[in-house]
Design a protein around this motif. Structure first.
Motif, short mmCIF file in Angstrom:
data_model
loop_
_atom_site.label_atom_id
_atom_site.label_comp_id
_atom_site.label_asym_id
_atom_site.label_seq_id
_atom_site.Cartn_x
_atom_site.Cartn_y
_atom_site.Cartn_z
N SER A 54 -50.66 -28.24 -28.10
CA SER A 54 -49.23 -28.51 -28.27
C SER A 54 -48.85 -28.28 -29.73
CB SER A 54 -48.90 -29.94 -27.86
OG SER A 54 -47.52 -30.19 -27.97
N LEU A 55 -47.93 -27.35 -29.95
CA LEU A 55 -47.53 -26.95 -31.30
C LEU A 55 -46.25 -27.68 -31.70
CD1 LEU A 55 -48.15 -23.15 -30.74
CD2 LEU A 55 -49.66 -24.73 -31.96
N SER A 114 -60.44 -21.80 -19.84
CA SER A 114 -58.98 -21.81 -19.74
C SER A 114 -58.35 -22.11 -21.08
CB SER A 114 -58.50 -22.83 -18.71
OG SER A 114 -58.72 -24.15 -19.16
N ASP A 115 -57.09 -21.72 -21.20
CA ASP A 115 -56.35 -21.89 -22.45
C ASP A 115 -54.86 -22.00 -22.10
OD1 ASP A 115 -55.60 -21.88 -25.14
OD2 ASP A 115 -55.50 -19.69 -25.22
N ILE A 116 -54.22 -23.10 -22.50
CA ILE A 116 -52.79 -23.30 -22.26
C ILE A 116 -52.12 -23.68 -23.58
CG2 ILE A 116 -51.06 -24.73 -21.09
CD1 ILE A 116 -53.01 -25.06 -18.79
N VAL A 117 -50.99 -23.05 -23.86
CA VAL A 117 -50.26 -23.31 -25.11
C VAL A 117 -48.86 -23.84 -24.79
CG1 VAL A 117 -49.38 -22.34 -27.26
CG2 VAL A 117 -51.54 -21.50 -26.30
N VAL A 118 -48.53 -24.99 -25.37
CA VAL A 118 -47.21 -25.63 -25.21
C VAL A 118 -46.43 -25.42 -26.49
CG1 VAL A 118 -46.01 -27.81 -24.80
CG2 VAL A 118 -48.19 -27.36 -23.65
N PRO A 119 -45.26 -24.77 -26.45
CA PRO A 119 -44.53 -24.41 -27.67
C PRO A 119 -43.65 -25.53 -28.22
CG PRO A 119 -43.36 -23.57 -25.80
CD PRO A 119 -44.60 -24.23 -25.25
N GLY A 120 -44.16 -26.76 -28.24
CA GLY A 120 -43.39 -27.86 -28.82
C GLY A 120 -43.09 -28.96 -27.82
N ARG A 163 -38.07 -33.58 -27.73
CA ARG A 163 -37.68 -33.65 -29.15
C ARG A 163 -36.98 -32.36 -29.60
NH1 ARG A 163 -41.55 -37.33 -32.91
NH2 ARG A 163 -41.91 -39.01 -31.42
N GLY A 164 -36.71 -31.47 -28.67
CA GLY A 164 -36.00 -30.24 -29.02
C GLY A 164 -36.80 -29.32 -29.90
#
Length: 288
Positions: A115-116, A139-145, A149-150
């Protein structure tokens, strides 16, 4: 005092013990990383939970994770929560992962999503070495924020590199870098986004016994068994694709709007792929 090359380290070696069960043969760690717990499983494999006892990756954090499986070892590895990357625009954080699989070893490496947070700058580098007959599910999952919290696509930069070697030969290489040019609260329609999708994930399968039509058969099985996933795809909430790599590998790519949908989709593909990898009769056929 010399500066440490890494601010957190974890090294674990797994071996096949008497009776065929896998054990944790050696473990070395430097805070905040450690092996929280290992759990013997009925099939003789070992489940391992890694832990980061800090609030997450802070500015200038540099982690190193090294997992080595000796001949015939079988291990499932995950971690206890999301990898939370805090603001680090001026001093990026990074993680290097080294996975070494001996002859006939099998590693399932399924960490929780990354989570970035706003102004996060993070890079990951993964180096994989496979011995003859070894198999890897990753596996690899990326959360863009954080959505509430917008922060969607308000991070500074994300980069990922992967190199996979089989018998000393480079069989897969990928490079990705995303740097949202104009971060906004909603993010939709801004640079760094895949159409209307926000979350990205992938499942990687590497084994020298994969048949050439593995990806096609996996797609067929997903369509047959995934009523829930199919409904998300029909509603435009999810996009799924599968393809073979240059040699001995396949990648399932997933785009969506929530981490849990990606996790459910990858978990289904994972179950199908593992069933094929561990079933002797299936290994001799192109039918999953």
């Amino acid at each position: 005092m010399l500066e440490r090359a890494y601010t957190g380290e974890l090294e674990a070696v797994f071996a096949r013990a008497g009776g065929g069960a896998t054990r944790l043969a050696r473990c070395r760690h430097a805070a905040p990383l450690k092996v929280a717990k290992s759990f013997p499983r009925a099939d003789g494999s070992l489940a391992v939970c890694m832990m980061d006892c800090s609030p997450g990756m802070l500015a200038d954090d540099r982690y190193l994770i090294e997992l080595t499986l000796d001949e015939g070892a079988a291990v499932f590895v995950t971690n206890q929560s999301y990898t939370k990357v805090h603001p680090s625009r001026e001093r990026p954080s990074s993680q290097r992962t080294k996975l070494t699989l001996g002859r006939g070893a099998m590693l399932e490496y399924r960490p929780e999503p990354v989570s970035l947070y706003r102004d996060a700058s993070f890079s990951s580098a993964t180096d994989i070495a496979l011995g003859p007959g070894a198999a890897l599910l990753l596996s690899d999952i990326v959360v863009p924020g954080r959505v509430l919290r917008g922060e969607m696509f308000c991070y500074a930069a994300y980069a990922a590199a992967m190199n996979v070697f089989c018998g000393g030969e480079l069989i897969y290489c990928s490079r990705q870098r995303i740097a949202p040019a104009t971060p906004t609260g909603s993010g939709y329609g801004k640079p760094g986004i895949w159409a209307s999708y926000t979350h990205q994930g992938a499942m990687y399968v590497f084994a020298d016994r994969l048949q050439a039509d593995f990806a096609a058969r996996l797609r067929e099985r997903l369509e047959e068994q995934s009523g829930e996933v199919a409904s998300w795809r029909e509603a435009g909430e999810l996009a799924v694709g599968a393809s073979m790599t240059y040699k001995h590998g396949a990648v399932v790519s997933v785009l969506g709007r929530s981490a849990w949908q990606l996790q459910r989709t990858i978990a289904l593909a994972w179950t199908i792929a593992k069933e094929w990898l561990t079933e002797p009769s299936a290994q001799r056929s192109t039918i999953l």
